[in-house]
Design an enzyme around this catalytic site. Structure first.
Site, PDB file in Angstrom:
ATOM      1  N   GLU A   1      13.791  54.364  13.172  1.00 61.54           N
ATOM      2  CA  GLU A   1      14.488  55.646  13.242  1.00 61.54           C
ATOM      3  C   GLU A   1      15.740  55.588  12.375  1.00 61.54           C
ATOM      4  OE1 GLU A   1      16.657  56.361  17.013  1.00 61.54           O
ATOM      5  OE2 GLU A   1      15.456  54.699  17.753  1.00 61.54           O
TER       6      GLU A   1
ATOM      7  N   CYS B   1      13.015  55.207  19.626  1.00 66.36           N
ATOM      8  CA  CYS B   1      12.657  53.804  19.897  1.00 66.36           C
ATOM      9  C   CYS B   1      11.162  53.626  20.140  1.00 66.36           C
ATOM     10  CB  CYS B   1      13.423  53.278  21.108  1.00 66.36           C
ATOM     11  SG  CYS B   1      15.182  53.267  20.860  1.00 66.36           S
TER      12      CYS B   1
ATOM     13  N   HIS C   1      11.850  48.644  27.770  1.00 63.82           N
ATOM     14  CA  HIS C   1      12.731  48.971  26.643  1.00 63.82           C
ATOM     15  C   HIS C   1      14.172  48.688  27.091  1.00 63.82           C
ATOM     16  CE1 HIS C   1      14.789  50.948  23.451  1.00 63.82           C
ATOM     17  NE2 HIS C   1      15.256  51.915  24.235  1.00 63.82           N
TER      18      HIS C   1
HETATM   19  P1  HMG Z   1      29.856  55.286  30.169  1.00 62.48           P
HETATM   20  O1  HMG Z   1      30.058  56.687  30.604  1.00 62.48           O
HETATM   21  O2  HMG Z   1      30.918  54.715  29.313  1.00 62.48           O
HETATM   22  O3  HMG Z   1      29.733  54.295  31.379  1.00 62.48           O
HETATM   23  O4  HMG Z   1      28.465  55.218  29.402  1.00 62.48           O
HETATM   24  P2  HMG Z   1      29.701  54.589  32.958  1.00 62.48           P
HETATM   25  O5  HMG Z   1      30.991  55.162  33.385  1.00 62.48           O
HETATM   26  O6  HMG Z   1      28.429  55.305  33.324  1.00 62.48           O
HETATM   27  O7  HMG Z   1      29.631  53.097  33.476  1.00 62.48           O
HETATM   28  C1  HMG Z   1      28.527  52.312  33.199  1.00 62.48           C
HETATM   29  C2  HMG Z   1      28.300  51.364  34.364  1.00 62.48           C
HETATM   30  O8  HMG Z   1      29.399  50.441  34.423  1.00 62.48           O
HETATM   31  C3  HMG Z   1      28.266  52.059  35.724  1.00 62.48           C
HETATM   32  O9  HMG Z   1      27.297  51.383  36.509  1.00 62.48           O
HETATM   33  C4  HMG Z   1      29.660  51.782  36.285  1.00 62.48           C
HETATM   34  O10 HMG Z   1      29.723  51.790  37.711  1.00 62.48           O
HETATM   35  C5  HMG Z   1      29.916  50.396  35.752  1.00 62.48           C
HETATM   36  P3  HMG Z   1      25.957  52.156  36.972  1.00 62.48           P
HETATM   37  O11 HMG Z   1      26.396  53.304  37.789  1.00 62.48           O
HETATM   38  O12 HMG Z   1      25.267  52.608  35.705  1.00 62.48           O
HETATM   39  O13 HMG Z   1      25.199  51.128  37.736  1.00 62.48           O
HETATM   40  N1  HMG Z   1      31.342  50.026  35.658  1.00 62.48           N
HETATM   41  C6  HMG Z   1      31.810  48.810  35.942  1.00 62.48           C
HETATM   42  N2  HMG Z   1      31.189  47.677  36.376  1.00 62.48           N
HETATM   43  C7  HMG Z   1      31.969  46.570  36.562  1.00 62.48           C
HETATM   44  N3  HMG Z   1      33.320  46.551  36.344  1.00 62.48           N
HETATM   45  C8  HMG Z   1      33.966  47.650  35.920  1.00 62.48           C
HETATM   46  C9  HMG Z   1      33.211  48.847  35.698  1.00 62.48           C
HETATM   47  N4  HMG Z   1      33.521  50.087  35.274  1.00 62.48           N
HETATM   48  C10 HMG Z   1      32.373  50.801  35.259  1.00 62.48           C
HETATM   49  N5  HMG Z   1      35.289  47.612  35.700  1.00 62.48           N
HETATM   50  C11 HMG Z   1      26.251  54.701  28.707  1.00 62.48           C
HETATM   51  C12 HMG Z   1      27.437  54.271  29.568  1.00 62.48           C
HETATM   52  C13 HMG Z   1      25.145  53.697  28.830  1.00 62.48           C
HETATM   53  C14 HMG Z   1      25.751  56.081  29.158  1.00 62.48           C
HETATM   54  C15 HMG Z   1      26.746  54.794  27.235  1.00 62.48           C
HETATM   55  O14 HMG Z   1      27.069  53.499  26.772  1.00 62.48           O
HETATM   56  C16 HMG Z   1      25.734  55.416  26.286  1.00 62.48           C
HETATM   57  O15 HMG Z   1      25.698  56.637  26.125  1.00 62.48           O
HETATM   58  N6  HMG Z   1      24.899  54.583  25.609  1.00 62.48           N
HETATM   59  C17 HMG Z   1      23.871  55.069  24.653  1.00 62.48           C
HETATM   60  C18 HMG Z   1      22.717  55.787  25.340  1.00 62.48           C
HETATM   61  C19 HMG Z   1      21.725  54.848  25.988  1.00 62.48           C
HETATM   62  O16 HMG Z   1      21.645  53.674  25.689  1.00 62.48           O
HETATM   63  N7  HMG Z   1      20.896  55.421  26.887  1.00 62.48           N
HETATM   64  C20 HMG Z   1      19.856  54.629  27.553  1.00 62.48           C
HETATM   65  C21 HMG Z   1      18.634  55.458  27.940  1.00 62.48           C
HETATM   66  S1  HMG Z   1      17.951  56.309  26.509  1.00 62.48           S
HETATM   67  C22 HMG Z   1      17.152  55.050  25.605  1.00 62.48           C
HETATM   68  O17 HMG Z   1      16.970  53.972  26.066  1.00 62.48           O
HETATM   69  C23 HMG Z   1      16.751  55.384  24.195  1.00 62.48           C
HETATM   70  C24 HMG Z   1      17.609  54.769  23.126  1.00 62.48           C
HETATM   71  O18 HMG Z   1      17.320  53.391  22.971  1.00 62.48           O
HETATM   72  C25 HMG Z   1      17.428  55.510  21.797  1.00 62.48           C
HETATM   73  C26 HMG Z   1      16.033  55.701  21.241  1.00 62.48           C
HETATM   74  O19 HMG Z   1      15.052  55.950  21.923  1.00 62.48           O
HETATM   75  O20 HMG Z   1      15.960  55.688  20.010  1.00 62.48           O
HETATM   76  C27 HMG Z   1      19.090  54.866  23.438  1.00 62.48           C
END
Ligand code: HMG
Length: 397
Positions: free
Chosen positions: A81, A113, A242
Site C-alpha cells: 500500500e 494490509c 495481523h
Molecule cells: P491513542 O489514542 O494514543 O491511545 O491511540 P489510547 O489512549 O487509546 O491508549 C492506548 C492504550 O494504552 C489503552 O489501552 C490505554 O489504556 C493504554 P487499551 O484500552 O487499548 O487496552 N495506556 C496506558 N497503559 C499503560 N501505562 C500508561 C498508559 N496510558 C494509556 N501510562 C492507537 C492508540 C492505536 C489508536 C493509535 O496509535 C493509532 O491510531 N494507531 C494507528 C491505527 C491502528 O494501528 N489501528 C489498528 C487497527 S486497524 C489495522 O490494523 C490496519 C492497519 O494495519 C492499516 C492497514 O490495514 O493498512 C493500521
C-alpha cells in the site's frame, strides 16, 4: 494436492528507534507505548531504502534459502500500500533487481494490509489449478508505515518486507483451502493520493478490525461445518493475527476466544499468541507483511515445536477486507526459519536518537524527486530519481 509456503525471506531497514526515547520526547508516559500499545522499537527506513529495496532484499533471501533459481518463478506479485509509482508496479523493479525471467506474470496488488494476503491466496489458487507446472510463485509483502511526527499513530509505524515462495509440496507450511472472509466499506484508515502519511480514525479502526475478525472467523467455522462448536480454536496449536501493534493482537485473541465461549479469554494468550509478537516488537507495523512476520516469529519462538501442528491465521486490511485461514507446519520448517537469522540481524541495526529519526522522516518528503547521496551497496539500495525514473543499485551476488 499439498500447496503452501516453500520459502520465506524477511527484510527490514538498517536503523530503528527505541520507543522509550520517543515517548520521552513526546511527553508520553513510557508505559503507554510499552504496555498500553505493546510496542518496543520501530524500524526506520533510511533515504536509500524504500518499498522496492525491502521487497528485493526479502525476495532474494527467499530464493537463496530455498535453493530456487530466478527462472523457476512463474508469478511475481508484490502486495503493497506504499508503492513508488502511480503506474509502474513495485514488482517490475523487483523482477529486474532479482533477474527473474521474462516468462513470468508480474504485477502489484493493493488493499491496505490485506494486499499481501490477496496476492498469496491468488498464488495458492494458481498452483492448485495447475497454472504453473514445475514453477513457483513469489509473493512479496513490502511497506513503509507512516503516520507522521507527533500523531497518535506515530508509535505504530514501521517498515519491512516478507517474501513468500508458493509451490506444490511446500517445505514450510501447507495452507488449507478454507477461507473465512469479511469485507465492508469503511473509512477506518486510508491514504489520499495527495498524502505521504496515512490518515486514520484510530479507535474506530480497532473496532473495524475486531468486527472483521468476528465476521471472518464465523464464516470460517461455517465452512468447516461447525458454526456453533465451542472451543473451536483449540484445534490450532498457535495463532498469528495481523499485528499493527502488540496490544491489537491481544485484543484480537480475546475476541476470538470470547466467540469460542471461553470464560477466560486471555488465559491462552501467552501460549498461543505471544511468540508471534517478538519480531514485530522490534520492527513495528509493516502493513502487508505484518501477519507473515508474526507467523515467522511464531515458528521461531513457539515453546514447543509447531512442526506437524496446525496454526490459525488472521489477515486484516483497512477499508476493509479480512480473511481467516489455517495451515499445517511441515517438519523441517523450524530449521528453514532459523536460517533467516532474524534475531541476529535485528541486533546489528543502528539505534537512532529522536533528532536523527525526525530528520529522516522529514527527508523522505522530497525523496521522490531527487538523487540520494549515500549509497552503500551492501544490500539493494535506492539511488534516487534521474530523468523522472527511479534508479537502484544491487549488492554483489
Ligand atoms: P491513542 O489514542 O494514543 O491511545 O491511540 P489510547 O489512549 O487509546 O491508549 C492506548 C492504550 O494504552 C489503552 O489501552 C490505554 O489504556 C493504554 P487499551 O484500552 O487499548 O487496552 N495506556 C496506558 N497503559 C499503560 N501505562 C500508561 C498508559 N496510558 C494509556 N501510562 C492507537 C492508540 C492505536 C489508536 C493509535 O496509535 C493509532 O491510531 N494507531 C494507528 C491505527 C491502528 O494501528 N489501528 C489498528 C487497527 S486497524 C489495522 O490494523 C490496519 C492497519 O494495519 C492499516 C492497514 O490495514 O493498512 C493500521
Amino acid at each position: 494436492m499439498r500447496v503452501g509456503l516453500d520459502g520465506i525471506g524477511v527484510s527490514f531497514p538498517k536503523a530503528f528507534i527505541d520507543l522509550g526515547l520517543l515517548a520521552e520526547a513526546r511527553g508520553v508516559p513510557p508505559g503507554k507505548y510499552r504496555e498500553g500499545i505493546g510496542v518496543r522499537r520501530m524500524a526506520v527506513a533510511a533515504p536509500d531504502e524504500d518499498t522496492v529495496t525491502l521487497a528485493a532484499q526479502a525476495g532474494r533471501e527467499a530464493l537463496r534459502l530455498s535453493g530456487t533459481s530466478p527462472e523457476e518463478v512463474g508469478l511475481l506479485v508484490v502486495g503493497t500500500e506504499t508503492g513508488v509509482d502511480h503506474s509502474k508496479p513495485v514488482a517490475s523493479f523487483v523482477q529486474g533487481l532479482l533477474g527473474l525471467g521474462t516468462r513470468c506474470r508480474v504485477f502489484e496488488t493493493k488493499h491496505a494490509c490485506y494486499g499481501g494476503t490477496a496476492a498469496l491466496q491468488m498464488a495458492l489458487d494458481g498452483v492448485r489449478a495447475g497454472r504453473m507446472p514445475g514453477r513457483k510463485a513469489l509473493v512479496i509483502c513490502s511497506d513503509i508505515a507512516r503516520y507522521g511526527l507527533g500523531t497518535a499513530g506515530e508509535p505504530t509505524q514501521g517498515a519491512g518486507a516478507v517474501a513468500l515462495l508458493v509451490s506444490e509440496n511446500p517445505r514450510i507450511l501447507n495452507v488449507e483451502p478454507h477461507s473465512g472472509l469479511h469485507a465492508t466499506d469503511v473509512h477506518d484508515f486510508w491514504r489520499p493520493l495527495y498524502s505521504k502519511d496515512a490518515l486514520v480514525d484510530g479507535h474506530y479502526s480497532v473496532q473495524c478490525y475486531l468486527d472483521a475478525l468476528t465476521g471472518a472467523y464465523r464464516h470460517y467455522k461455517e465452512l468447516c461445518g461447525e458454526p456453533g462448536a465451542p472451543g473451536f480454536s483449540d484445534r490450532f496449536a498457535a495463532l498469528a493475527y495481523h499485528v499493527p501493534y502488540g496490544k491489537m493482537a491481544r485484543k484480537a485473541h480475546r475476541q476470538l476466544r470470547t466467540l469460542d465461549g471461553d470464560a477466560q479469554p486471555d488465559a491462552s494468550f501467552e501460549r498461543l499468541v505471544a511468540p508471534s509478537l517478538r519480531f514485530s516488537e522490534e520492527i513495528g507495523n509493516i502493513y502487508t507483511g505484518s501477519m507473515y512476520l508474526a507467523l515467522t516469529s511464531l515458528l521461531a519462538h513457539a515453546e514447543a515445536s509447531l512442526e506437524g501442528q496446525r496454526v490459525g491465521l488472521f489477515s486484516y486490511g483497512s477499508g476493509c477486507c479480512a480473511e481467516f485461514f489455517a495451515g499445517r507446519v511441515v517438519p523441517g520448517a523450524l530449521a528453514r526459519v532459523n536460517a533467516l537469522q532474524v534475531a541476529q540481524r535485528l541486533e546489528q541495526r543502528e539505534a537512532l536518537d529522536v533528532p536523527a529519526y525526525e530528520s529522516i522522516m522529514r527527508a523522505r518528503e522530497g525523496l521522490d524527486e531527487r538523487p540520494v547521496q549515500s549509497v552503500a551497496p551492501d544490500a539493494f539500495r535506492f539511488r534516487g530519481v534521474e530523468a523522472h525514473r527511479r534508479t537502484y543499485v544491487a549488492p554483489p551476488t
